[in-house]
Design a protein around this motif. Structure first.
Motif, PDB file in Angstrom:
ATOM      1  N   ALA A  81      13.041  -0.713  17.971  1.00 61.91           N
ATOM      2  CA  ALA A  81      11.768  -0.925  18.657  1.00 61.91           C
ATOM      3  C   ALA A  81      11.811  -2.203  19.487  1.00 61.91           C
ATOM      4  CB  ALA A  81      10.624  -0.998  17.650  1.00 61.91           C
ATOM      5  N   GLU A  82      10.958  -2.254  20.493  1.00 64.80           N
ATOM      6  CA  GLU A  82      10.711  -3.489  21.243  1.00 64.80           C
ATOM      7  C   GLU A  82       9.611  -4.239  20.507  1.00 64.80           C
ATOM      8  OE1 GLU A  82       8.238  -4.538  25.153  1.00 64.80           O
ATOM      9  OE2 GLU A  82      10.013  -3.304  25.595  1.00 64.80           O
ATOM     10  N   ASP A  95      10.137   2.396  21.191  1.00 65.23           N
ATOM     11  CA  ASP A  95       8.691   2.171  21.088  1.00 65.23           C
ATOM     12  C   ASP A  95       8.397   0.676  21.090  1.00 65.23           C
ATOM     13  OD1 ASP A  95       8.066   4.827  21.037  1.00 65.23           O
ATOM     14  OD2 ASP A  95       7.524   4.907  18.921  1.00 65.23           O
ATOM     15  N   ARG A  96       7.205   0.337  21.543  1.00 67.07           N
ATOM     16  CA  ARG A  96       6.770  -1.062  21.583  1.00 67.07           C
ATOM     17  C   ARG A  96       5.771  -1.300  20.449  1.00 67.07           C
ATOM     18  NH1 ARG A  96       4.885  -1.183  26.535  1.00 67.07           N
ATOM     19  NH2 ARG A  96       6.741  -2.116  27.485  1.00 67.07           N
ATOM     20  N   VAL A  97       6.077  -2.269  19.584  1.00 63.45           N
ATOM     21  CA  VAL A  97       5.202  -2.581  18.453  1.00 63.45           C
ATOM     22  C   VAL A  97       4.754  -4.032  18.543  1.00 63.45           C
ATOM     23  CG1 VAL A  97       7.190  -3.160  16.966  1.00 63.45           C
ATOM     24  CG2 VAL A  97       4.984  -2.588  15.925  1.00 63.45           C
ATOM     25  N   LEU A 146       7.570   4.452  14.165  1.00 64.15           N
ATOM     26  CA  LEU A 146       8.196   4.033  15.409  1.00 64.15           C
ATOM     27  C   LEU A 146       9.427   4.868  15.726  1.00 64.15           C
ATOM     28  CD1 LEU A 146       8.063   0.192  14.766  1.00 64.15           C
ATOM     29  CD2 LEU A 146       6.638   1.468  16.383  1.00 64.15           C
ATOM     30  N   ALA A 147       9.590   5.189  16.989  1.00 64.84           N
ATOM     31  CA  ALA A 147      10.810   5.806  17.498  1.00 64.84           C
ATOM     32  C   ALA A 147      11.584   4.743  18.277  1.00 64.84           C
ATOM     33  CB  ALA A 147      10.468   6.984  18.399  1.00 64.84           C
ATOM     34  N   ASP A 200       2.691   1.095  21.095  1.00 62.52           N
ATOM     35  CA  ASP A 200       2.762   2.338  20.332  1.00 62.52           C
ATOM     36  C   ASP A 200       2.309   2.156  18.890  1.00 62.52           C
ATOM     37  OD1 ASP A 200       4.141   4.171  22.330  1.00 62.52           O
ATOM     38  OD2 ASP A 200       5.511   2.469  22.289  1.00 62.52           O
ATOM     39  N   ALA A 201       2.315   0.925  18.403  1.00 59.20           N
ATOM     40  CA  ALA A 201       1.811   0.622  17.062  1.00 59.20           C
ATOM     41  C   ALA A 201       1.448  -0.845  17.010  1.00 59.20           C
ATOM     42  CB  ALA A 201       2.856   0.941  15.995  1.00 59.20           C
ATOM     43  N   GLU A 207      -2.374   1.747  21.657  1.00 56.11           N
ATOM     44  CA  GLU A 207      -2.537   2.868  22.577  1.00 56.11           C
ATOM     45  C   GLU A 207      -3.330   4.001  21.907  1.00 56.11           C
ATOM     46  OE1 GLU A 207      -0.921   4.229  26.009  1.00 56.11           O
ATOM     47  OE2 GLU A 207      -2.096   2.379  25.910  1.00 56.11           O
ATOM     48  N   LYS A 267      -2.128   6.533  18.839  1.00 55.59           N
ATOM     49  CA  LYS A 267      -1.047   5.864  18.116  1.00 55.59           C
ATOM     50  C   LYS A 267      -1.553   5.308  16.782  1.00 55.59           C
ATOM     51  CE  LYS A 267       2.111   6.641  21.240  1.00 55.59           C
ATOM     52  NZ  LYS A 267       3.354   7.394  20.963  1.00 55.59           N
TER      53      LYS A 267
END
Length: 336
Positions: free
Chosen positions: A192-193, A169-171, A165-166, A226-227, A246, A249
């Motif tokens: 992360a979100e 990013d949405r996890v 994750l950056a 994103d994950a 996604e 990802k």
């Protein structure tokens, strides 16, 4: 000393056993706190696979999430360990094979696992013998409760690292149990979100931890994730994770179901998805300690209650105490 012993499926209690002796290369730890894990429940019910493939057998002394103080040191051990507060790695590799040589002792074919595999007694007792090579010192900023959450924290941190994750990013984390919530805490600390999804009725506790995006597995909104980290025990959610992530990802599998789960590898290929499996917190223990000590992550709200050894049977049988997912045991508590 007193120890909690499982003698057969559904049969367990506190027994008087011989205290451990610090053999060469080992220490004895006075146990202050132990976490009860889903793996312990599987041993209590008899469902744990290790019982069926010969890696474990009754009687068993459980407990692999622990913290305590070194009280004795065997030959070859630096005496500076005496009196230090510590936790330790569950996975004890043979030290001689190729996997151990490349730093992957947690997947050593010949490994022992404290309180789990190979007859190694666990920490649901007043004392525990541990190889000094498995120890991790606890700083003063990490109390006993946090210390006993280092092992599951190491697992969760590894899952978050595997998600790559950056910040921003949405996890999505499937399964808001101990590992899922710890992963959510580490992911939030990484910027992360965080979204969580679980069974209906399980939304309130994650929200109390400050997570706003909490869903049921069937009501996850159509957002680009994103994950996706599967920390559940559902055989259907590993495939769901591939559907929700996604293209290009990552999905991370750290949860285990009681029956085989199926993933259509065509979807992995056609979406160019990277799938990562995580076993053991071993490579993440130091990182978990660092984040607990810095205050970046505080896992203590996950602990619903701390009980004594004589109450462990009820906990393993499913008695719920408080809203949090984790029960801790203080072997010194009560008249035991």
């Amino acid at each position: 000393m007193k120890a909690f012993v499982v003698t057969a499926p559904g049969e367990a209690g506190v027994q008087e056993v011989e205290p451990p002796v610090a053999r060469p290369g080992e220490v004895v730890v006075d146990i202050a706190r132990v976490g009860v894990c889903g793996t312990d429940v599987e041993f209590f019910t008899g469902e744990m696979q290790y019982l069926h493939d010969g890696h474990a057998r009754y009687p068993l002394r459980l407990g692999h999430e622990w913290a305590g103080t070194v009280s004795a040191a065997g030959d070859g051990v630096d005496q500076a360990w005496l009196g230090r507060r510590v936790t330790g790695d569950t996975m004890l590799g043979c030290g001689n094979c190729l996997r151990c040589g490349r730093g992957q002792h947690h997947v050593c074919e010949f490994r022992e696992e404290i309180g789990i595999r190979g007859g190694r007694p666990g920490a649901l007792a007043e004392q525990l013998a541990v190889p000094v090579t498995a120890l991790h010192a606890l700083p003063d900023d990490v109390d006993d409760t946090q210390g006993a959450l280092v092992e599951p924290g190491g697992n969760a941190l590894r899952a978050v690292r595997a998600a790559a994750l950056a910040p921003g990013d949405r996890v999505l984390i499937l399964g808001p149990g101990t590992i899922g919530l710890l992963a959510a805490l580490f992911a939030r600390a990484a910027g992360a979100e965080v979204h969580l999804a679980g069974l209906p009725g399980a939304e309130n506790f994650p929200r109390a931890l400050g997570f706003q995006h909490v869903w049921t597995a069937d009501s996850v909104p159509p957002l680009p994730f994103d994950a996706v980290i599967d920390a559940s025990n559902s055989p259907g959610l590993p495939a769901k994770a591939v559907e929700l992530v996604e293209p290009g990802k990552r999905v991370v599998y750290i949860g285990l179901s009681g029956s085989p789960s199926l993933v259509d590898t065509r979807k992995l290929a056609l979406k160019d998805v990277t799938a990562v499996g995580v076993l053991s917190g071993s490579p993440g223990l130091s990182g978990a300690i660092e984040q607990y000590a810095s205050g970046a992550v505080d896992p203590r709200p996950l602990v619903a209650a701390t009980v004594g050894l004589h109450e462990v049977s009820e906990v393993l049988a499913g008695v719920r105490i408080g809203p949090g997912p984790k029960i801790h045991v203080d072997p010194r508590e009560g008249d035991q």
